[in-house]
Scaffold this motif. Structure first.
Motif, PDB file in Angstrom:
ATOM      1  N   HIS A   5       0.820  -1.214   0.000  1.00  0.00           N
ATOM      2  CA  HIS A   5       0.000   0.000   0.000  1.00  0.00           C
ATOM      3  C   HIS A   5       0.858   1.270   0.000  1.00  0.00           C
ATOM      4  O   HIS A   5       0.360   2.349  -0.342  1.00  0.00           O
ATOM      5  CB  HIS A   5      -0.942   0.009   1.203  1.00  0.00           C
TER       6      HIS A   5
ATOM      7  N   PHE B 150     -11.912  -3.875   7.088  1.00  0.00           N
ATOM      8  CA  PHE B 150     -12.861  -3.452   6.065  1.00  0.00           C
ATOM      9  C   PHE B 150     -12.501  -2.111   5.427  1.00  0.00           C
ATOM     10  O   PHE B 150     -13.312  -1.536   4.716  1.00  0.00           O
ATOM     11  CB  PHE B 150     -14.267  -3.387   6.661  1.00  0.00           C
ATOM     12  N   SER B 151     -11.288  -1.631   5.670  1.00  0.00           N
ATOM     13  CA  SER B 151     -10.854  -0.375   5.085  1.00  0.00           C
ATOM     14  C   SER B 151     -10.509  -0.570   3.612  1.00  0.00           C
ATOM     15  O   SER B 151      -9.741  -1.465   3.253  1.00  0.00           O
ATOM     16  CB  SER B 151      -9.628   0.171   5.833  1.00  0.00           C
ATOM     17  N   LYS B 152     -11.067   0.267   2.758  1.00  0.00           N
ATOM     18  CA  LYS B 152     -10.845   0.138   1.320  1.00  0.00           C
ATOM     19  C   LYS B 152      -9.413   0.480   0.936  1.00  0.00           C
ATOM     20  O   LYS B 152      -8.827  -0.130   0.039  1.00  0.00           O
ATOM     21  CB  LYS B 152     -11.824   1.051   0.574  1.00  0.00           C
ATOM     22  N   ASN B 153      -8.820   1.442   1.635  1.00  0.00           N
ATOM     23  CA  ASN B 153      -7.504   1.941   1.250  1.00  0.00           C
ATOM     24  C   ASN B 153      -6.346   1.194   1.899  1.00  0.00           C
ATOM     25  O   ASN B 153      -5.191   1.402   1.517  1.00  0.00           O
ATOM     26  CB  ASN B 153      -7.401   3.440   1.592  1.00  0.00           C
ATOM     27  N   SER B 154      -6.622   0.374   2.893  1.00  0.00           N
ATOM     28  CA  SER B 154      -5.531  -0.336   3.575  1.00  0.00           C
ATOM     29  C   SER B 154      -5.933  -1.779   3.854  1.00  0.00           C
ATOM     30  O   SER B 154      -5.745  -2.288   4.948  1.00  0.00           O
ATOM     31  CB  SER B 154      -5.164   0.384   4.880  1.00  0.00           C
ATOM     32  N   SER B 155      -6.517  -2.418   2.860  1.00  0.00           N
ATOM     33  CA  SER B 155      -6.974  -3.782   3.022  1.00  0.00           C
ATOM     34  C   SER B 155      -5.789  -4.722   3.230  1.00  0.00           C
ATOM     35  O   SER B 155      -4.665  -4.448   2.795  1.00  0.00           O
ATOM     36  CB  SER B 155      -7.764  -4.216   1.788  1.00  0.00           C
TER      37      SER B 155
ATOM     38  N   LYS C   5      -1.471  -1.393  11.093  1.00  0.00           N
ATOM     39  CA  LYS C   5      -1.470  -0.754   9.782  1.00  0.00           C
ATOM     40  C   LYS C   5      -0.700   0.555   9.903  1.00  0.00           C
ATOM     41  O   LYS C   5      -0.976   1.362  10.793  1.00  0.00           O
ATOM     42  CB  LYS C   5      -2.898  -0.486   9.300  1.00  0.00           C
TER      43      LYS C   5
ATOM     44  N   ASP D  68      -8.957  -2.691  11.664  1.00  0.00           N
ATOM     45  CA  ASP D  68     -10.092  -2.679  10.728  1.00  0.00           C
ATOM     46  C   ASP D  68      -9.742  -3.449   9.456  1.00  0.00           C
ATOM     47  O   ASP D  68      -8.896  -3.033   8.680  1.00  0.00           O
ATOM     48  CB  ASP D  68     -10.459  -1.233  10.397  1.00  0.00           C
TER      49      ASP D  68
END
Length: 424
Positions: free
Chosen positions: A49, A279-284, A131, A277
């Motif tokens: 990422h 379910f984060s779109k930017n840090s899956s 993360k 989390d």
């Protein structure tokens, strides 16, 4: 894009004895998390990422499972410089020893690392849950002219006794270090932190075991064969000699060091708003794509739980539990506060019927069971009418098919638990 300035080095860890029996046949980074990932997916996903896509994973103990996972998961384009490569401990004509510590592992791998161009080495652990934007840490490292940067986590006084604590000056450079201080030695070791951290009484900076080294300095430091560990030797010895910067991280971070920590890290994922989390779109979190059918459930009441793909569930109730891939749970069974890692394969209907006729437990959990405060490792076979009640009332024990650590029952991988078995 690929950040060509940075080369990531992910440490595969030692024998992982405190996480036994989960590490009996696999390394710590290969241990399953959240029912479908491996711990090593965490640092690799963080790197990807951040466009840090050149990574070496240094392994030594029980590495076959980890090697297989990385080979099957992280495949980049043939026209890209991106890679995730395994560097297993190896004997050479000049060196007959295995890795002696974290720094020694990097030293012995230096020949392979220097085949690539880079300015900074990002050194990570393969068994932590967090993360982080490593680019922010790198920017601060460059801006302040640091030689070494250490990611730090503000912690409370009681927590500080379990970590190496770093004292910083006004410019966030580290001036002194103390290893696992007792509470009476903590006064005076406070560092400047944000107002939010002060309000939570988190004023002591703990090392997270995440480092950035300038390339040439790392080469120079590792030229001394007597230094074998970053946390115990190189970092303390570098303070006062080099510009060692503390980068403060205020998010969720946990070191998966033992069975209770591993258990809590997984169960806490079922919270309404978990600190980690998924379910984060930017840090899956990235992992191996599997071709599995959707999970099938019948007659099951589910409370605050996570169910991975490919499961066949006929349980009566599942509460605050994580159910891993290809899990099978029989009728009238109640699962609470449990991490069921799942299975590597399915059994055919004919085999299930044969096992039932012969009174042999099949993969998964049978009928009319009650399981609480338990970790069920991969491919375990639990029969019918089994009652497992983990908790603080249980003493630590170790058996062929299970162990108990601080009240957490761990059913070993591929164990067979017979009908009517009880732990309470």
């Amino acid at each position: 894009m690929i950040n060509k300035k940075v080369l990531a080095i992910i440490l595969g860890g030692g024998q992982g004895t405190r996480l036994f029996p989960l590490t009996e046949k696999r390394s710590k980074p290969a241990v399953s998390i959240a029912g479908k990932y491996r711990l090593v997916d965490i640092p690799i996903s963080n790197c990807i990422h951040c466009d840090i896509k050149r990574m070496f994973v240094l392994t030594q103990f029980n590495s076959a499972s980890l090697n297989r996972h990385i080979k099957n998961t992280y495949v980049f384009s043939s026209f890209s410089d991106a890679f995730v490569d395994i560097l297993a401990a190896e004997q050479t004509p000049d060196n007959k020893t295995w890795y002696q510590g974290t720094a020694d592992a990097v030293r012995q791998s230096m020949y392979h690392l220097l085949n690539h161009e880079f300015e900074y080495a990002l050194i990570l652990s393969g068994d932590q849950l967090y993360k982080m934007d490593f680019n922010e840490m790198l920017d601060e490292h460059i801006e302040k002219g640091a030689d070494i940067s250490i990611a730090t986590l503000p912690v409370k006084p009681k927590e500080a006794t379990q970590f190496g604590i770093l004292k910083t000056n006004e410019e966030s450079f580290i001036s002194s270090f103390i290893e696992k201080p007792s509470l009476d030695k903590l006064p005076g070791w406070e560092s400047e932190v944000s107002e939010e951290m002060k309000n939570e009484d988190r004023q002591y900076l703990a090392s997270m075991g995440i480092y950035i080294f300038n390339k040439q300095l790392l080469i120079d430091i590792l030229s001394d064969p007597d230094t074998i560990d970053f946390g115990k030797e190189i970092i303390p010895q570098s303070i006062g000699k080099h510009n060692v910067l503390a980068y403060q991280y205020e998010g969720y971070w946990t070191d998966i060091g033992n069975v209770p920590a591993f258990f809590e890290a997984n169960i806490s994922l079922t919270d309404d708003i978990p600190q980690f989390d998924l379910f984060s779109k930017n840090s899956s979190v990235l992992t191996r794509p599997r071709i599995l059918p959707p999970t099938k459930m019948s007659g099951t009441t589910i409370h605050k739980s996570m169910i991975a793909e490919g499961c066949i569930i006929n349980a009566k109730e599942i509460k605050r539990s994580v159910i891993g891939i290809r899990s099978r749970i029989g009728k009238d069974t109640v699962i609470k506060n449990t991490y069921m890692i799942g299975s590597n394969s399915y059994q055919e209907v004919e085999e299930l019927e044969h096992n039932k006729k012969e009174g042999v437990p099949s993969l998964g959990v049978g009928e009319n069971c009650y399981i609480n405060n338990t970790i069920i490792d991969k491919d375990a076979c639990i029969g019918d009418n089994v009652h497992i009640e983990g908790g603080e009332h249980l003493e630590d024990v170790e058996h062929d098919s299970y162990i108990i650590r601080e009240g957490v029952v761990v059913i070993k991988s591929r164990s067979v638990i017979p009908d009517g078995f009880r732990i309470s």
